[in-house]
Design an enzyme around this catalytic site. Sequence first.
Site, PDB file in Angstrom:
ATOM      1  N   SER A 132       1.154   2.348  -2.668  1.00  7.40           N
ATOM      2  CA  SER A 132      -0.306   2.263  -2.655  1.00  7.40           C
ATOM      3  C   SER A 132      -0.825   1.721  -3.968  1.00  7.40           C
ATOM      4  O   SER A 132      -1.954   1.236  -4.031  1.00  7.40           O
ATOM      5  CB  SER A 132      -0.927   3.653  -2.489  1.00  7.40           C
ATOM      6  OG  SER A 132      -0.431   4.296  -1.380  1.00  7.40           O
ATOM      7  N   HIS A 153       1.817  -3.424   2.275  1.00  2.66           N
ATOM      8  CA  HIS A 153       1.059  -2.171   2.241  1.00  2.66           C
ATOM      9  C   HIS A 153       0.385  -1.935   3.596  1.00  2.66           C
ATOM     10  O   HIS A 153      -0.655  -2.520   3.879  1.00  2.66           O
ATOM     11  CB  HIS A 153       0.030  -2.266   1.091  1.00  2.66           C
ATOM     12  CG  HIS A 153      -0.770  -1.025   0.870  1.00  2.66           C
ATOM     13  ND1 HIS A 153      -1.994  -1.030   0.227  1.00  2.66           N
ATOM     14  CD2 HIS A 153      -0.527   0.271   1.185  1.00  2.66           C
ATOM     15  CE1 HIS A 153      -2.457   0.199   0.170  1.00  2.66           C
ATOM     16  NE2 HIS A 153      -1.596   1.004   0.746  1.00  2.66           N
ATOM     17  N   GLU A 165      -1.862  -5.191   3.788  1.00  2.00           N
ATOM     18  CA  GLU A 165      -2.199  -5.833   2.515  1.00  2.00           C
ATOM     19  C   GLU A 165      -0.875  -6.319   1.915  1.00  2.00           C
ATOM     20  O   GLU A 165       0.026  -5.518   1.655  1.00  2.00           O
ATOM     21  CB  GLU A 165      -2.876  -4.808   1.597  1.00  2.00           C
ATOM     22  CG  GLU A 165      -3.472  -5.392   0.334  1.00  2.00           C
ATOM     23  CD  GLU A 165      -4.137  -4.327  -0.546  1.00  2.00           C
ATOM     24  OE1 GLU A 165      -3.717  -3.150  -0.542  1.00  2.00           O
ATOM     25  OE2 GLU A 165      -5.085  -4.681  -1.265  1.00  2.00           O
ATOM     26  N   ASN A 203      -7.255  -0.211  -2.642  1.00  2.00           N
ATOM     27  CA  ASN A 203      -7.528   0.999  -3.424  1.00  2.00           C
ATOM     28  C   ASN A 203      -8.391   0.740  -4.649  1.00  2.00           C
ATOM     29  O   ASN A 203      -9.051   1.647  -5.139  1.00  2.00           O
ATOM     30  CB  ASN A 203      -6.218   1.681  -3.792  1.00  2.00           C
ATOM     31  CG  ASN A 203      -5.660   2.418  -2.586  1.00  2.00           C
ATOM     32  OD1 ASN A 203      -6.404   3.105  -1.894  1.00  2.00           O
ATOM     33  ND2 ASN A 203      -4.382   2.246  -2.310  1.00  2.00           N
TER      34      ASN A 203
HETATM   35  P1  NAD Z   1       5.680  11.188   2.497  1.00  2.00           P
HETATM   36  O1  NAD Z   1       5.719  12.204   1.421  1.00  2.00           O
HETATM   37  O2  NAD Z   1       5.107  11.549   3.830  1.00  2.00           O
HETATM   38  O3  NAD Z   1       7.173  10.617   2.776  1.00  2.00           O
HETATM   39  C1  NAD Z   1       8.028  10.200   1.751  1.00  2.00           C
HETATM   40  C2  NAD Z   1       9.459  10.312   2.258  1.00  2.00           C
HETATM   41  O4  NAD Z   1      10.334   9.716   1.286  1.00  2.00           O
HETATM   42  C3  NAD Z   1       9.940  11.756   2.448  1.00  2.00           C
HETATM   43  O5  NAD Z   1      10.398  11.919   3.775  1.00  2.00           O
HETATM   44  C4  NAD Z   1      11.078  11.891   1.436  1.00  2.00           C
HETATM   45  O6  NAD Z   1      12.132  12.730   1.898  1.00  2.00           O
HETATM   46  C5  NAD Z   1      11.538  10.441   1.326  1.00  2.00           C
HETATM   47  N1  NAD Z   1      12.321  10.150   0.133  1.00  2.00           N
HETATM   48  C6  NAD Z   1      12.150  10.609  -1.122  1.00  2.00           C
HETATM   49  N2  NAD Z   1      13.095  10.107  -1.936  1.00  2.00           N
HETATM   50  C7  NAD Z   1      13.876   9.291  -1.185  1.00  2.00           C
HETATM   51  C8  NAD Z   1      15.024   8.476  -1.448  1.00  2.00           C
HETATM   52  N3  NAD Z   1      15.556   8.408  -2.667  1.00  2.00           N
HETATM   53  N4  NAD Z   1      15.568   7.775  -0.434  1.00  2.00           N
HETATM   54  C9  NAD Z   1      15.039   7.861   0.819  1.00  2.00           C
HETATM   55  N5  NAD Z   1      13.962   8.613   1.127  1.00  2.00           N
HETATM   56  C10 NAD Z   1      13.386   9.315   0.145  1.00  2.00           C
HETATM   57  O7  NAD Z   1       4.911   9.934   1.872  1.00  2.00           O
HETATM   58  P2  NAD Z   1       4.020   8.841   2.617  1.00  2.00           P
HETATM   59  O8  NAD Z   1       2.616   9.330   2.708  1.00  2.00           O
HETATM   60  O9  NAD Z   1       4.732   8.382   3.842  1.00  2.00           O
HETATM   61  O10 NAD Z   1       4.006   7.672   1.520  1.00  2.00           O
HETATM   62  C11 NAD Z   1       5.102   6.793   1.376  1.00  2.00           C
HETATM   63  C12 NAD Z   1       4.650   5.569   0.598  1.00  2.00           C
HETATM   64  O11 NAD Z   1       3.584   4.930   1.318  1.00  2.00           O
HETATM   65  C13 NAD Z   1       4.091   5.880  -0.794  1.00  2.00           C
HETATM   66  O12 NAD Z   1       4.441   4.843  -1.655  1.00  2.00           O
HETATM   67  C14 NAD Z   1       2.578   5.894  -0.539  1.00  2.00           C
HETATM   68  O13 NAD Z   1       1.843   5.588  -1.702  1.00  2.00           O
HETATM   69  C15 NAD Z   1       2.440   4.800   0.482  1.00  2.00           C
HETATM   70  N6  NAD Z   1       1.250   4.864   1.324  1.00  2.00           N
HETATM   71  C16 NAD Z   1       0.812   6.058   1.821  1.00  2.00           C
HETATM   72  C17 NAD Z   1      -0.320   6.081   2.658  1.00  2.00           C
HETATM   73  C18 NAD Z   1      -0.818   7.370   3.251  1.00  2.00           C
HETATM   74  O14 NAD Z   1      -1.960   7.413   3.737  1.00  2.00           O
HETATM   75  N7  NAD Z   1      -0.011   8.429   3.257  1.00  2.00           N
HETATM   76  C19 NAD Z   1      -0.988   4.889   2.980  1.00  2.00           C
HETATM   77  C20 NAD Z   1      -0.488   3.680   2.475  1.00  2.00           C
HETATM   78  C21 NAD Z   1       0.625   3.685   1.648  1.00  2.00           C
END
Ligand code: NAD
Length: 311
Positions: A132, A153, A165, A203
Site C-alpha cells: 500500500s 496494488h 494501481e 493513499n
Molecule cells: P494480512 O495480514 O491479511 O495477510 C498477510 C499474510 O502474509 C498473512 O497470512 C501472513 O501469514 C503472510 N506472511 C507473512 N510473512 C510471510 C512470508 N515471509 N511469506 C509468506 N507469507 C507471509 O494482510 P493484507 O491486508 O492481506 O495485506 C497484504 C498486503 O496488501 C500489504 O502489503 C498491504 O499493505 C496490502 N494491501 C492491503 C489492503 C487492505 O485493505 N487490507 C489493500 C491494498 C493493499
Amino acid sequence: MLRPPLGGQGGLGRPHLISVIGAGTMGNGIAHVFAQTGFKVNLIDVNNVQLEKAMASIGKNLDRQIAKTLLTEEQKKSALENITTYNEVAIGVSAANLVIEAATENIDLKLDIFRQLDEFAPAGCILATNTSSISITKIAAVTKRPELVIGMHFMNPVPVMKLVEIINGYATDARVTDDIVALSKQLGKVPCVVNDYPGFIANRILMPMINEAIYSLYEGVAELEEIDTVMKLGMAHPMGPLQLADFIGLDVCLSILKVLQDGFGNPKYAPCPLLANMVMAGKLGVKSGEGFYNYTLGSKDLVVSGRFKKS
Ligand code: NAD
C-alpha cells in the site's frame, strides 16, 4: 481458458503460473481473481492455518458469485482446482512467470521476501508487490532484476473492486508495465499507471482525507456520525471516512500516514494524535472488533463506539 501472453510487443514471458505470496485478506482475493480467470496459481504462506482459511474464504466468495448468478458451480470447481497451496516460498515460486507479493505490510519482511524471490524465481519472472505504501524502488533495489519489479496494488475486496494501481519503480522496464497493464485488463480490472512516490496516488489522496476527518472529530468540529454523513451524502462517497478507516485498519492508516510524513518531510501528513492513541489501545477497526464503530454487537446497522457516543 485464458492463457494470453504477458504483455504486448517484446513481452517478457507468458504467465502460465502466478505465485501469490501471503494468503491473508489481499492474497486470497488476488488468488481468487486469477484462478477464476483461468490462470494456475500457487498460493504461498508461512502459516498453514492462513492457507486453510484462505481456501475456505475463496470458496465462500465464489459461492456468493454463484448466488448472484455471476458464476456456475462448474466454474467454481475449476477456479478452486487452479489453486495449489505451499508453505515454502522457494518451492512455490520455482516455476512462476509472475510473482505477486501480498505479505504483511512490513518493510524488513518485504525486503527479505524479495531477496528470496530473486534467488528462487526463474530468471525473467516479473516480481510484483501489492504494497500500500512501501517504495517499489527500495524493494527493487534488493534484487538483481530491478527492471522486472513493479507495484500491482489491488483494492479490497479484490474480486469486487475494479481498480489496479500499477506503480513504476525507478528502474521498471516499460515492457513490464505494458505486460502488467494488459494482464490487469484480462482480469476485468481497470489499470491506472502511476510513479513511485510516497503513497502513490490512492493513499496519497485518501489518507490525508481520513486524517482530516479524524482531526475534525478530535478537535470537536462535529460528532462522528455527522462527519461520516457529510462525506457520504455531500460527496456521494459510499462510506464515510471514519467507517472507511475502520475497514482499512487504523494501524494500516497510521503506518501509511507515517510513510507520507517521512517521505515528503511535510508536517501536513502528521497523523492525528487520536489515531495514534487508538492504535496503541488496540482499537484497530473491523479486524479488532472496534474502532470508530463497534463491530462486536452483531448489529446490521453501524453502531458508534462507546467512546464516541453523543452525551
Ligand atoms: P494480512 O495480514 O491479511 O495477510 C498477510 C499474510 O502474509 C498473512 O497470512 C501472513 O501469514 C503472510 N506472511 C507473512 N510473512 C510471510 C512470508 N515471509 N511469506 C509468506 N507469507 C507471509 O494482510 P493484507 O491486508 O492481506 O495485506 C497484504 C498486503 O496488501 C500489504 O502489503 C498491504 O499493505 C496490502 N494491501 C492491503 C489492503 C487492505 O485493505 N487490507 C489493500 C491494498 C493493499
